[in-house]
Structure formats: structure tokens, C-alpha cells
Design a protein around this motif. Structure first.
Motif, PDB file in Angstrom:
ATOM      1  N   SER A 100       0.823  -1.210   0.000  1.00 51.34           N
ATOM      2  CA  SER A 100       0.000   0.000   0.000  1.00 51.34           C
ATOM      3  C   SER A 100       0.863   1.269   0.000  1.00 51.34           C
ATOM      4  N   PRO A 126      -7.871  -4.293   4.629  1.00 50.83           N
ATOM      5  CA  PRO A 126      -8.706  -3.106   4.848  1.00 50.83           C
ATOM      6  C   PRO A 126      -8.851  -2.283   3.566  1.00 50.83           C
ATOM      7  N   ARG A 128      -8.949   0.814   2.901  1.00 54.54           N
ATOM      8  CA  ARG A 128      -8.010   1.935   2.731  1.00 54.54           C
ATOM      9  C   ARG A 128      -6.689   1.461   2.125  1.00 54.54           C
ATOM     10  N   LYS A 129      -6.257   0.271   2.584  1.00 56.26           N
ATOM     11  CA  LYS A 129      -5.015  -0.296   2.038  1.00 56.26           C
ATOM     12  C   LYS A 129      -5.203  -0.718   0.588  1.00 56.26           C
ATOM     13  N   MET A 131      -7.170   0.626  -1.530  1.00 61.51           N
ATOM     14  CA  MET A 131      -7.158   1.862  -2.308  1.00 61.51           C
ATOM     15  C   MET A 131      -5.722   2.346  -2.528  1.00 61.51           C
ATOM     16  N   GLY A 132      -4.883   2.279  -1.484  1.00 60.52           N
ATOM     17  CA  GLY A 132      -3.481   2.668  -1.620  1.00 60.52           C
ATOM     18  C   GLY A 132      -2.726   1.779  -2.599  1.00 60.52           C
ATOM     19  N   GLU A 135      -4.010   2.783  -6.174  1.00 56.11           N
ATOM     20  CA  GLU A 135      -3.505   4.106  -6.564  1.00 56.11           C
ATOM     21  C   GLU A 135      -2.005   4.052  -6.851  1.00 56.11           C
ATOM     22  N   LEU A 162     -15.331   1.044  -5.020  1.00 56.81           N
ATOM     23  CA  LEU A 162     -13.939   1.487  -5.057  1.00 56.81           C
ATOM     24  C   LEU A 162     -13.453   1.618  -6.493  1.00 56.81           C
TER      25      LEU A 162
END
Length: 200
Positions: A100, A126, A128-129, A131-132, A135, A162
Motif C-alpha cells: 500500500s 482493509p 483503505r489499504k 485503495m493505496g 492508486e 472502489l
């Protein structure tokens, strides 16, 4: 079964016992899945980033597809796997880190990758991870590059919300019943921007 395969399976199982959420499977991915997830990759793809290579099942398949070892970046969070990968693939760029945080490292002297192959357990990661990871991966790829992810589930493991948020689209491009357990492969790409209509 070769001694190396038995050793890899034992190492993988031991890592799973130590952290089942991070490793997520009790045995390494099989040859059939490795062939399926690398099917669209060739020497022409250019540099390839592999996330969570583990014991190197997908790494071996990528090299068989013609990707040069020094055109591989192996991003591995498990120190036990990272050390083994460095010994087996000394010309590859093995980096011991959380995927991430991919945005924070420079790879291939700044050349963009043509593909990312992920062996990460995104379903237990998770959001958020995840997504990281996405990205960072697309920031390191050239336009038109593809992110390949496998799953043991019935649908794409990246939530549609997402994908929409990041302007991505997913398509199932393969799979295998020969893997333990059976798996599907998804290709994820950036959506093409819509052309605006001219009004006369």
C-alpha cells in the motif's frame, strides 16, 4: 513433487500459521493459476511489478512468459519470503515493504511498468489499504497498463464502489479449477475518459 516444491509448500504453510490474514492460503498458488494470471503478459509488456510474490509461483511464470528478471519488481511484506526471493532472483528488484506504500518508491529507474500482478489477499485487506495499493500501482504504470488480481470468490474482489471511485473497470479474463482452491483472474484497467460531444 520436487524438493523445492515441497520446501515452498512447507514455508508457505508455516507463514500462514504465523499470520493467516496476511498469507490467506495454506499452500502457494499452483502452476495452473500462475499460467492464468500471466496469460496476457509477454516480453513486450516491459517491466512488471509483482505484489505479494510469496514463494515465487507467479514470478516463475512471468519469467517463462519472457519477462526479464531485471524487469521484475517483487514487492513482498513477509520478511521470510523476501529473503528467499532475493536469493532465487538476484537480478530482480526485491523490496521488503507494504504494497500500500508503493507510491513512495521509485522502480526501474523511473520507467513505467506495463503490468502489475497481484497475489495479495485483497478480500481480507482493509479497504483503505486496497485503495493505496491500486492508486500506487496505477501511478507506476503506463497508460493502458493492467492490474491482474486473482480471487477464490465468485466475483471481483475489488468492490464496485472502489473501482468507480478510482475510475477503474474490472473484467474476468480467466481462471482455473485445477488450483487449490479453484480461482478466477480479473484484469483491472483505467476507464477511458468519455469524449465530450460537440454541440453545434
Amino acid at each position: 513433487m520436487s524438493f523445492a516444491t515441497i520446501s515452498d509448500t512447507y514455508d508457505f504453510f508455516r507463514a500462514w500459521l504465523g499470520d493467516p490474514l496476511r498469507v490467506a492460503a495454506i499452500v502457494p498458488s499452483g502452476r495452473a493459476l500462475a499460467q492464468a494470471i500471466t496469460a496476457e503478459i509477454s516480453a513486450d509488456t516491459g517491466p512488471v511489478i509483482e505484489l505479494g510474490p510469496g514463494t515465487g509461483s507467479f514470478t516463475r511464470a512471468l519469467i517463462r512468459r519472457g519477462v526479464r528478471e531485471d524487469d521484475l519488481a517483487l514487492i513482498e511484506f513477509g520478511s521470510e519470503f523476501a529473503s528467499s526471493l532475493q536469493l532465487r532472483y538476484p537480478r530482480a528488484h526485491t523490496i521488503w515493504m507494504d504494497a500500500s506504500r508503493l507510491h513512495a518508491v521509485q522502480l526501474f529507474g523511473g520507467r513505467p511498468a506495463g503490468a502489475v500482478v497481484s497475489g495479495l489477499p485483497v478480500l481480507s485487506t482493509p479497504i483503505r489499504k486496497v485503495m493505496g495499493i491500486l492508486e500506487g500501482s496505477f501511478a507506476k504504470m503506463r497508460p493502458g497498463g493492467a492490474f491482474y488480481q486473482f480471487t477464490y470468490g465468485p466475483t471481483c474482489p475489488i468492490p464496485r464502489t472502489l473501482l468507480d471511485r478510482l475510475g477503474l473497470k474490472a473484467m474476468r479474463v480467466g481462471g482455473t479449477l485445477a488450483n487449490v482452491p479453484p480461482a478466477s483472474v480479473y484484469r483491472i484497467r483505467q476507464r477511458q475518459p468519455r469524449r465530450s460531444r460537440l454541440v453545434w
